[in-house]
Design an enzyme around this catalytic site. Structure first.
Site, PDB file in Angstrom:
ATOM      1  N   LYS A 155      19.899 -44.816   4.738  1.00 23.04           N
ATOM      2  CA  LYS A 155      20.338 -44.735   3.354  1.00 23.04           C
ATOM      3  C   LYS A 155      19.623 -45.815   2.539  1.00 23.04           C
ATOM      4  O   LYS A 155      19.508 -46.953   2.963  1.00 23.04           O
ATOM      5  CB  LYS A 155      21.855 -44.917   3.277  1.00 23.04           C
ATOM      6  CG  LYS A 155      22.478 -44.482   1.971  1.00 23.04           C
ATOM      7  CD  LYS A 155      24.003 -44.484   2.078  1.00 23.04           C
ATOM      8  CE  LYS A 155      24.638 -43.948   0.808  1.00 23.04           C
ATOM      9  NZ  LYS A 155      26.112 -43.909   0.893  1.00 23.04           N
ATOM     10  N   GLU A 159      41.747 -36.565   4.717  1.00 19.89           N
ATOM     11  CA  GLU A 159      42.969 -36.757   3.945  1.00 19.89           C
ATOM     12  C   GLU A 159      44.173 -36.096   4.588  1.00 19.89           C
ATOM     13  O   GLU A 159      45.291 -36.627   4.519  1.00 19.89           O
ATOM     14  CB  GLU A 159      42.775 -36.228   2.522  1.00 19.89           C
ATOM     15  CG  GLU A 159      41.832 -37.043   1.660  1.00 19.89           C
ATOM     16  CD  GLU A 159      40.369 -36.716   1.873  1.00 19.89           C
ATOM     17  OE1 GLU A 159      39.508 -37.371   1.251  1.00 19.89           O
ATOM     18  OE2 GLU A 159      40.070 -35.795   2.669  1.00 19.89           O
ATOM     19  N   ARG A 207      43.224 -32.461  -1.128  1.00 24.96           N
ATOM     20  CA  ARG A 207      42.815 -31.961   0.174  1.00 24.96           C
ATOM     21  C   ARG A 207      43.927 -32.106   1.211  1.00 24.96           C
ATOM     22  O   ARG A 207      43.881 -31.462   2.258  1.00 24.96           O
ATOM     23  CB  ARG A 207      41.567 -32.712   0.644  1.00 24.96           C
ATOM     24  CG  ARG A 207      40.361 -32.478  -0.242  1.00 24.96           C
ATOM     25  CD  ARG A 207      39.274 -33.531  -0.042  1.00 24.96           C
ATOM     26  NE  ARG A 207      38.704 -33.498   1.284  1.00 24.96           N
ATOM     27  CZ  ARG A 207      37.530 -32.959   1.588  1.00 24.96           C
ATOM     28  NH1 ARG A 207      36.799 -32.388   0.650  1.00 24.96           N
ATOM     29  NH2 ARG A 207      37.078 -32.993   2.820  1.00 24.96           N
TER      30      ARG A 207
END
Length: 642
Positions: free
Chosen positions: A289, A375, A403
């Protein structure tokens, strides 16, 4: 001021078709130019940086090998899609990204045929790609035709159960499907959980896997350190003992891992898969990243999200803060409560920094849990903690709590378990747009029996609501607060628990009462000042609670005024609807009360500055003023006089 990078190859690209004639060496140069262009673009606008820099080579390789938009390239979450947008005809509009009327910071179907599926929440790409594949096999209609389905998903997103549900289904169907695992060991926060450890084991324990007969010659392209185990490799020993890797057990052919920044590995593997794959394939790429931009590579979050910045130094141009952010106020308040109560613990779903729980975790590491992008599990985990005698706080953005809604209903509400929901990013959130708006939590929580729902009007109220939730053991309780800075009110030394279901009077007036729920109170008070200057002095009250409603306050306001206006940063069906239900059941409307409810409109509001989004929603001070004048007939009189 940064200069535009020199991009002679990129200047020739209007659509991905333009790179089909490029040689492999030109594709490598194109990747370098695309990286420089991405850095320059984000430096001018701000936005997601690190994720896109990590997939530069992969983006070029995918568009060179596959035939978008006929082939469906689906980016999971899609905050890494900026390079993709540059290559797909949107380069000239990158200066508008995440701004009003501009490009979305995520993929968006209405924006381009090269965005076959919109995203902004994680772990949806494999399900969507499989849907496209089956639609193609069943003869579904597509304006650009049907080809391959390619899902690009990060290792962080692979921590969500939905990814495995999709892979399990894909393996069972056995259709040709290409999944690229973009493994950078770095989601927004450091990855957590058994999957992360599994991928790390692949990295450490075995040499690079021969890509079977499907990728002959690819191994020879690897540098010796990579072949010797410096990069992740397939867990051959354990894999053979149990009949295959986890991915193969789910029905996928596993290829990798390969260096996702090496075009000499990416191109032949992708070409071979395109030519020969006859079932579901997972290509495991290792990336970094923020790759290629030192300030991002050295940042703790690898340059995930950035304000405008100086390209040479990486220094961000952030406006000075005038008040503490709501998130930090929440974190400090929770730390204060936890310092006096060992039962308090905190749970986040892959957002420790965003929710402020990184600060809580530093102070109480054994009582802070990051469950990954999960979640559903996080909510039920909190339910178990509560049933086991702890006082859990689930710190989850409003948009992400959606979610886990079934778990909120089934595992928390029905059992009346005292889980505390700290709902960050309530209301409209600005540059992230409709996908991240916290528009629905008041409605979807207030309809649950036994639920207590609060909203903070300012940062001081948030401190008191944390204290209230910490001591509330009679059932589930939620408190919501917006993104960004507070309004600059005086802060209490400690939170004081509020009386459940009781609001507060802010100012006394006559004729009309404005009952505010949440952070629009500042705008309400500005509107009240403007109204007073026109001879209308409204009463203003802060409801504090959507459930249970302060019946006495609501009925008193209705009885003592000819008009009542409620306002909230939420969709229809929330606070105002509950007030209207109470007034109707008590027969108040029979006596002629004028009532209006100001809520978010029944549209998805695109990204802009928050004040611009609230202007679209007609919920700023001038809109509140106009609503009151219209309700009282004053606006019409003033109009006739004009």
């Amino acid at each position: 001021m940064s200069h535009a990078p020199q991009t002679p190859l990129l200047d020739r690209v209007r659509t991905p078709a333009d790179i089909k004639s490029f040689s492999d060496s030109e594709l490598r140069k194109l990747a370098d130019e695309l990286r420089a262009e991405t850095i320059a673009a984000v430096s001018r606008t701000g936005g997601h940086l690190g994720a896109g820099l990590g997939v530069i080579e992969l983006t070029v390789a995918l568009h060179a090998v596959f035939d978008a938009p006929r082939d469906k390239i689906i980016w999971d979450v899609s905050h890494q899609s900026y390079p993709h947008k540059i290559l797909t005809g949107r380069r000239e509009r990158m200066h508008t990204i995440r701004q009003k009327g501009g490009l979305s910071g995520f993929t968006k179907r209405s924006e381009s045929p090269y965005d076959p599926f919109g995203a902004a929440h994680s772990s949806t790409s494999i399900s969507a790609a499989l849907g496209f594949k089956v639609a193609a096999d069943l003869g579904g209609d597509s304006p650009v035709g049907h080809g391959d389905s390619i899902a690009v998903i990060g290792d962080g997103a692979m921590s969500a159960g939905m990814a495995y549900e999709a892979m399990n289904h894909a393996g069972d169907l056995g259709r040709r499907l290409i999944v690229i695992l973009n493994d950078n060991e770095m989601s927004i926060a450091p990855p957590v959980g058994a999957m992360s450890r599994y991928l790390s084991r692949l990295y450490a324990e075995a040499p690079f896997q021969d890509l079977k007969e499907a990728a002959k010659g690819a191994v020879s392209l690897l540098p010796p350190p990579f072949r010797e185990g410096a990069k992740r490799a397939r867990d051959l020993i354990k894999g053979m003992a149990v009949g295959g890797t986890l991915f193969e057990a789910l029905g996928f052919s596993y290829l990798g891992p390969i260096d996702g920044h090496d075009m000499e590995q990416l191109l032949p593997v992708l070409r071979t898969v395109k030519a020969r794959a006859d079932g579901p394939v997972l290509i495991h790429t290792i990336t970094q990243k923020g790759k290629g931009y030192r300030p991002a590579e050295s940042a703790p979050d690898r340059g995930h999200a950035r304000a405008k910045f100086d390209v040479a130094t990486g220094e961000q141009k952030k406006a000075p803060s005038n008040a503490p952010s709501y998130t930090k106020v929440f974190a400090r308040s929770l730390i204060d409560e936890a310092s006096r109560d060992s039962r308090i613990c905190a749970v986040t779903a892959a957002m420790p920094d965003g929710t402020g729980l990184d600060l809580f975790g530093e102070r109480f590491p054994s009582r802070c849990f990051d469950v990954g992008i999960a979640e559903q599990h996080g909510v039920t985990f909190c339910a178990g903690l509560a049933a086991g005698g702890m006082r859990p706080f689930a710190a989850i953005y409003s948009t992400f709590l959606q979610r886990g809604y079934d778990q909120v209903v089934h595992d928390v509400a029905i059992q009346r378990l005292p889980v505390r929901f700290a709902i960050d990013r309530a209301g409209l959130v600005g540059a992230d747009g409709a996908t991240h708006a916290g528009s629905y939590d008041v409605a979807y929580l207030s309809n649950l029996p036994g639920f207590t729902v609060m909203a903070a009007a300012d940062e001081a109220e948030l401190v008191h609501m944390v204290a209230t939730a910490a001591r509330h053991d009679e059932g589930p309780i939620a408190f919501r607060y917006p993104r960004g800075e507070g309004v600059g009110v005086e802060m209490p030394e400690r939170g004081v628990p509020l009386e459940i279901g009781k609001g507060r009077m802010i100012r006394e007036g006559g004729r009309v009462a404005i009952l505010s729920f949440g952070a629009r109170l500042k705008e309400v008070l500005e509107a009240a000042e403007a109204l007073e200057a026109r001879g209308v002095a409204p009463t203003v009250a802060d409801a504090r609670f959507a459930k249970p409603l302060d019946r006495e306050l609501v009925l008193t306001l209705a009885r003592e005024h000819e008009a009542l206006v409620t306002i909230e940063e939420g969709a229809v069906g929330g606070f105002g609807s509950h007030v209207a239900q109470l007034l109707a059941e008590e027969g108040v409307f029979d006596s002629g009360l004028k009532y209006r409810s100001m809520v978010l409109p029944d549209i998805f509001i695109d990204q802009a500055k928050p004040e611009e989004m609230y202007a679209v929603a007609a919920m700023n001070a001038e809109h509140i003023e106009a609503k009151v004048l219209s309700l009282l007939g004053v606006a019409q009189v003033a109009g006739r006089r004009a």
